[in-house]
Design an enzyme around this catalytic site. Structure first.
Site, short mmCIF file in Angstrom:
data_model
loop_
_atom_site.label_atom_id
_atom_site.label_comp_id
_atom_site.label_asym_id
_atom_site.label_seq_id
_atom_site.Cartn_x
_atom_site.Cartn_y
_atom_site.Cartn_z
CG ASP A 7 -0.26 -0.24 2.52
OD1 ASP A 7 0.97 -0.04 2.58
OD2 ASP A 7 -0.94 -0.65 3.47
CG HIS A 24 4.11 -9.95 -0.91
ND1 HIS A 24 3.27 -10.35 0.08
CD2 HIS A 24 5.01 -10.96 -1.06
CE1 HIS A 24 3.63 -11.56 0.53
NE2 HIS A 24 4.69 -11.94 -0.15
CB CYS A 67 3.96 -4.06 -26.41
SG CYS A 67 3.13 -4.66 -24.94
#
Ligand SMILES: [Zn+2]
Length: 173
Positions: A7, A24, A67
């Site tokens: 967060d 993470h 892309c």
């Protein structure tokens, strides 16, 4: 600091970005869903009212500029593996090897890398202290080891006491 939080609150609280491993990932960033490059982008901010649909421009904001594939949050999803490139796997394990005192704060210990970090510290006779509101995987591990300790309570109450203790130790040198 090694954190599972995504967060970004550590940084809002003033923690050094350089010294923090986001194992993470972070919701502050997005990356190409097709991995056409390692580049991280600012997380696209789009706010919709209930029932409102995305405009063409907003859909473009959600796409990789290189892309055209859709971006994805720069976080570790459940079926994905830790790596050094995005999640500091090797750096975290290296840090664990050099750690003599590990404070484990507010995690249930449900994922593999935090468990490996704790095992590594314990195997080198480092001390682990689990700080949590309730019993968890790490408090169970700590209870079984002579170099493991558990402190039950809010981290916002317990951590300031550590700061005071370390300050005293520092001035006592
Ligand atoms: Zn791309």
């Amino acid at each position: 600091m090694i954190t599972q939080n995504v967060d970004g609150l550590h940084f809002k609280a003033g923690t050094s970005r350089e010294k923090t491993y986001l194992i993470h990932g972070t919701l502050e960033k997005a990356r190409c869903g097709k991995e056409c490059s390692n580049e991280l982008y600012s997380y696209p901010e789009i706010f919709l009212d209930k029932g409102q649909e995305l405009t063409k421009d907003q859909i473009e904001i959600l796409k990789c500029k290189k892309c055209g594939h859709f971006l994805r949050p720069h976080v570790l999803w459940f079926d994905e593996r830790y790596n050094e490139k995005y999640f500091k796997l090797d750096s975290s394990m290296r840090t664990a090897k050099e750690t003599g005192l590990l404070l484990i704060v507010g995690t249930s210990g449900a994922t593999n890398l935090p468990q490996r970090i704790v095992e590594s510290v314990l195997s080198r006779q480092g001390i682990i202290i689990d700080i949590n509101l309730k019993e968890n995987y790490f408090s169970e591990v700590a209870d079984k080891k002579k170099n493991g300790y558990t402190l039950t309570g809010k981290s916002s109450d317990i951590l300031p006491e550590f700061v005071e203790l370390f300050k005293k130790l520092d001035t006592a040198k």
